[in-house]
Design a protein around this motif. Structure first.
Motif, PDB file in Angstrom:
ATOM      1  N   ASP A 181     -77.067  76.715 -23.139  1.00  8.92           N
ATOM      2  CA  ASP A 181     -75.801  76.486 -22.455  1.00  8.92           C
ATOM      3  C   ASP A 181     -74.818  75.766 -23.380  1.00  8.92           C
ATOM      4  OD1 ASP A 181     -76.610  77.547 -19.943  1.00  8.92           O
ATOM      5  OD2 ASP A 181     -77.742  75.721 -19.570  1.00  8.92           O
ATOM      6  N   ALA A 182     -73.562  76.191 -23.336  1.00  4.81           N
ATOM      7  CA  ALA A 182     -72.524  75.553 -24.142  1.00  4.81           C
ATOM      8  C   ALA A 182     -71.955  74.357 -23.377  1.00  4.81           C
ATOM      9  CB  ALA A 182     -71.410  76.551 -24.469  1.00  4.81           C
ATOM     10  N   THR A 183     -72.172  73.184 -23.911  1.00  2.00           N
ATOM     11  CA  THR A 183     -71.683  71.967 -23.267  1.00  2.00           C
ATOM     12  C   THR A 183     -70.261  71.671 -23.724  1.00  2.00           C
ATOM     13  OG1 THR A 183     -73.936  71.119 -23.356  1.00  2.00           O
ATOM     14  CG2 THR A 183     -72.224  69.557 -22.786  1.00  2.00           C
ATOM     15  N   SER A 184     -69.416  71.273 -22.805  1.00  2.00           N
ATOM     16  CA  SER A 184     -68.078  70.810 -23.162  1.00  2.00           C
ATOM     17  C   SER A 184     -68.112  69.294 -23.264  1.00  2.00           C
ATOM     18  CB  SER A 184     -67.052  71.244 -22.115  1.00  2.00           C
ATOM     19  OG  SER A 184     -67.239  70.513 -20.914  1.00  2.00           O
ATOM     20  N   PHE A 185     -67.139  68.732 -23.958  1.00  2.00           N
ATOM     21  CA  PHE A 185     -67.086  67.274 -24.086  1.00  2.00           C
ATOM     22  C   PHE A 185     -66.943  66.607 -22.726  1.00  2.00           C
ATOM     23  CE2 PHE A 185     -65.978  68.455 -28.444  1.00  2.00           C
ATOM     24  CZ  PHE A 185     -66.753  67.569 -29.167  1.00  2.00           C
ATOM     25  N   GLU A 186     -66.333  67.318 -21.786  1.00  2.00           N
ATOM     26  CA  GLU A 186     -66.146  66.750 -20.456  1.00  2.00           C
ATOM     27  C   GLU A 186     -67.435  66.761 -19.640  1.00  2.00           C
ATOM     28  OE1 GLU A 186     -62.969  69.197 -19.157  1.00  2.00           O
ATOM     29  OE2 GLU A 186     -61.410  67.890 -19.973  1.00  2.00           O
ATOM     30  N   MET A 187     -68.464  67.498 -20.108  1.00  4.93           N
ATOM     31  CA  MET A 187     -69.742  67.557 -19.410  1.00  4.93           C
ATOM     32  C   MET A 187     -70.817  66.715 -20.081  1.00  4.93           C
ATOM     33  SD  MET A 187     -69.249  69.359 -16.765  1.00  4.93           S
ATOM     34  CE  MET A 187     -70.952  69.552 -16.265  1.00  4.93           C
ATOM     35  N   LEU A 188     -70.481  66.016 -21.147  1.00  9.89           N
ATOM     36  CA  LEU A 188     -71.476  65.210 -21.854  1.00  9.89           C
ATOM     37  C   LEU A 188     -71.931  64.038 -20.982  1.00  9.89           C
ATOM     38  CD1 LEU A 188     -69.952  64.995 -25.458  1.00  9.89           C
ATOM     39  CD2 LEU A 188     -71.728  66.528 -24.631  1.00  9.89           C
ATOM     40  N   PRO A 189     -73.169  63.590 -21.165  1.00 13.30           N
ATOM     41  CA  PRO A 189     -73.665  62.435 -20.395  1.00 13.30           C
ATOM     42  C   PRO A 189     -73.125  61.121 -20.940  1.00 13.30           C
ATOM     43  CG  PRO A 189     -75.368  63.214 -21.889  1.00 13.30           C
ATOM     44  CD  PRO A 189     -74.222  64.188 -22.009  1.00 13.30           C
ATOM     45  N   LEU A 190     -71.800  60.964 -20.847  1.00 10.48           N
ATOM     46  CA  LEU A 190     -71.121  59.764 -21.314  1.00 10.48           C
ATOM     47  C   LEU A 190     -70.386  59.114 -20.154  1.00 10.48           C
ATOM     48  CD1 LEU A 190     -69.501  61.191 -24.589  1.00 10.48           C
ATOM     49  CD2 LEU A 190     -71.577  59.803 -24.451  1.00 10.48           C
ATOM     50  N   SER A 191     -70.033  57.865 -20.322  1.00 15.76           N
ATOM     51  CA  SER A 191     -69.262  57.177 -19.296  1.00 15.76           C
ATOM     52  C   SER A 191     -67.868  57.789 -19.208  1.00 15.76           C
ATOM     53  CB  SER A 191     -69.149  55.689 -19.638  1.00 15.76           C
ATOM     54  OG  SER A 191     -68.407  55.506 -20.837  1.00 15.76           O
ATOM     55  N   LEU A 192     -67.220  57.619 -18.067  1.00 19.71           N
ATOM     56  CA  LEU A 192     -65.869  58.147 -17.891  1.00 19.71           C
ATOM     57  C   LEU A 192     -64.905  57.561 -18.910  1.00 19.71           C
ATOM     58  CD1 LEU A 192     -65.564  58.130 -13.982  1.00 19.71           C
ATOM     59  CD2 LEU A 192     -65.824  60.125 -15.478  1.00 19.71           C
ATOM     60  N   GLU A 193     -65.133  56.310 -19.265  1.00 20.38           N
ATOM     61  CA  GLU A 193     -64.262  55.651 -20.249  1.00 20.38           C
ATOM     62  C   GLU A 193     -64.357  56.336 -21.604  1.00 20.38           C
ATOM     63  OE1 GLU A 193     -63.602  51.220 -22.269  1.00 20.38           O
ATOM     64  OE2 GLU A 193     -65.302  51.604 -20.937  1.00 20.38           O
ATOM     65  N   LYS A 194     -65.579  56.679 -22.039  1.00 20.33           N
ATOM     66  CA  LYS A 194     -65.749  57.339 -23.334  1.00 20.33           C
ATOM     67  C   LYS A 194     -65.188  58.754 -23.305  1.00 20.33           C
ATOM     68  CE  LYS A 194     -69.731  54.688 -24.963  1.00 20.33           C
ATOM     69  NZ  LYS A 194     -71.159  54.728 -25.359  1.00 20.33           N
ATOM     70  N   LYS A 195     -65.369  59.453 -22.192  1.00 19.62           N
ATOM     71  CA  LYS A 195     -64.815  60.800 -22.073  1.00 19.62           C
ATOM     72  C   LYS A 195     -63.295  60.774 -22.151  1.00 19.62           C
ATOM     73  CE  LYS A 195     -68.553  62.757 -19.252  1.00 19.62           C
ATOM     74  NZ  LYS A 195     -68.914  63.363 -17.957  1.00 19.62           N
TER      75      LYS A 195
END
Length: 427
Positions: free
Chosen positions: A217-231
């Motif tokens: 699956d192609a992950t987008s930066f908006e779907m990464l398991p990061l905090s909302l602040e980092k996104k």
């Protein structure tokens, strides 16, 4: 294995990476490093190996020969009126037949060869190795003579789905192929190394109703398991510096059709990725891209891993806000499968239920992700809707409370040596 670290972290340590990072203001360099570190890098070896496996697996259930085609951009008609859109042409009117008349050109004559050249070479090798099963870009007469039973359309990456659909359109405009399909003599398959959810669904809606197979699956930066602040920091970075890289085309700041994808191939960087990674304006030195004109230099290619490895589970837990679990030491008491299951449960506990996010965090392929999720459902850690059950919550809470026992050494020869070591071991 790379000791659990993504090799993408080495991108910013290359000379080209250092030049790219140096263009950002000092306060923004940490966000730029995070963006580069979050890329999934696909080497030639990984790409070729897994895509070939897909062809072999998909063809196992098909009796009879299979026609293989590498997806590429095909020429379109030039309408007389400027307001008219260029129209797709039938496939065989756009290709050059071979000398023996059994196949057609696998790549364009003037195109800037990228993925289609790599895939065309793979198809040629498959056809040479098993000529009774695989047909390398065959003509209609060759398909008829060999009684072809399936058409495999092979691509590297399905982003918006536009290129794959256009290629299918070109084949669909051949009346013979449409007739064979309508009488159920052939089936269409689209095989890609990676694809977005949107791209997969778009291709599946094509008139030929193809079966779509995707390895990762192609992950987008908006779907990464990061905090909302980092996104938000990454998105703001792409917007602010995209204005410098592409001054006149803000629609591409976040990639083609706002894709914000985070996957890069050794044979080229998709245009669905943020423009600050690949744009380099012709005739100027206004922006030093990490992948200039979407190409991969030999220096950058040296950090592409030969296979996708699982990242640092502790770092992934910290990034998603599971601090207690990351510090508990619970990951050290389980094997690889146990660590992945804990990571999956932790992701879902934070609302990351999509397979694309799980795939990025674990390094697993799409099929491997499904298998792990099925296990979690079977063991009643998750519901069929991918929500934590009370049993799953209890498993996470127990892992958070886990503390590794300290290993204290006792002087040999002490009167208390034997019972002191035995008691904590047998309790």
């Amino acid at each position: 294995m790379d000791d659990g670290n993504f090799l993408a972290r080495k991108l910013v340590l290359t000379e080209q990476g250092k030049r790219w990072i140096s263009q950002f203001d000092e306060l923004d360099q940490s966000a730029a490093t995070l963006l580069a570190n979050s890329l999934t890098l696909i080497s030639h070896t990984e790409f070729r190996r897994e895509l070939e496996k897909q062809v072999l697996v998909a063809s196992a259930g098909i009796e009879g020969p299979i026609a293989l085609f590498a997806v590429r951009e095909l020429p379109k008609s030039c309408p007389d009126e400027k307001w008219m859109m260029p129209q797709t042409l039938p496939f065989y009117s756009c290709t050059v037949p071979s000398e023996n008349g059994r196949s057609v050109s696998s790549v364009g004559t003037t195109a800037d060869l990228g993925s289609e050249a790599v895939i065309a070479h793979m198809i040629r090798q498959l056809a040479n190795g098993n000529p009774t099963k695989y047909l390398n870009h065959p003509t209609l007469s060759e398909m008829r003579e060999r009684i072809c039973r399936a058409v495999f359309v092979v691509d590297d990456f399905v982003g918006s789905g536009g290129r794959a659909r256009s290629f299918l359109d070109s084949l669909w405009l051949e009346p013979t192929l449409k007739s064979w399909w309508s009488t159920k003599l052939i089936k269409f398959h689209v095989l890609a190394y990676s694809a977005t959810d949107h791209g997969t669904k778009s291709v599946q809606r094509h008139k030929c109703t193809p079966e779509v197979s995707v390895h990762r699956d192609a992950t987008s930066f908006e779907m990464l398991p990061l905090s909302l602040e980092k996104k938000e920091l990454i998105r703001k970075l792409c917007k602010d510096y995209g204005a410098r890289a592409l001054k006149g085309n803000k629609n591409m700041w976040f990639g083609y059709k706002q894709g914000m994808c985070s996957i890069v191939f050794e044979h080229g960087c998709p245009n669905n990725t943020p423009a600050i990674l690949w744009d380099m304006r012709e005739g100027t030195t206004s922006w030093a891209a990490l992948f200039p004109h979407r190409t991969i230099s030999s220096e950058i290619a040296s950090v592409f891993p030969t296979e996708i490895v699982r990242g640092d589970s502790v770092a992934a837990l910290m990034d998603m806000g599971q601090t207690r679990l990351a510090k508990s030491g619970a990951l050290s008491r389980t094997g690889t499968t146990g660590q992945i299951i804990l990571l999956v449960l932790a992701l879902i506990a934070k609302g990351h239920r999509k397979r694309t996010t799980i795939s990025f965090a674990t390094g697993l392929s799409a099929k491997e992700c499904e298998r792990i999720i099925e296990r979690c459902i079977k063991w009643k850690f998750l519901t069929p809707q991918r929500r934590l059950t009370p049993q799953g919550l209890a498993e996470l809470e127990a892992a958070r409370k886990f503390r590794a026992q300290s290993q204290t050494s006792v002087d040999r020869g002490s009167d208390y040596h034997y019972p002191q070591q035995l008691r904590p071991t047998t309790c």
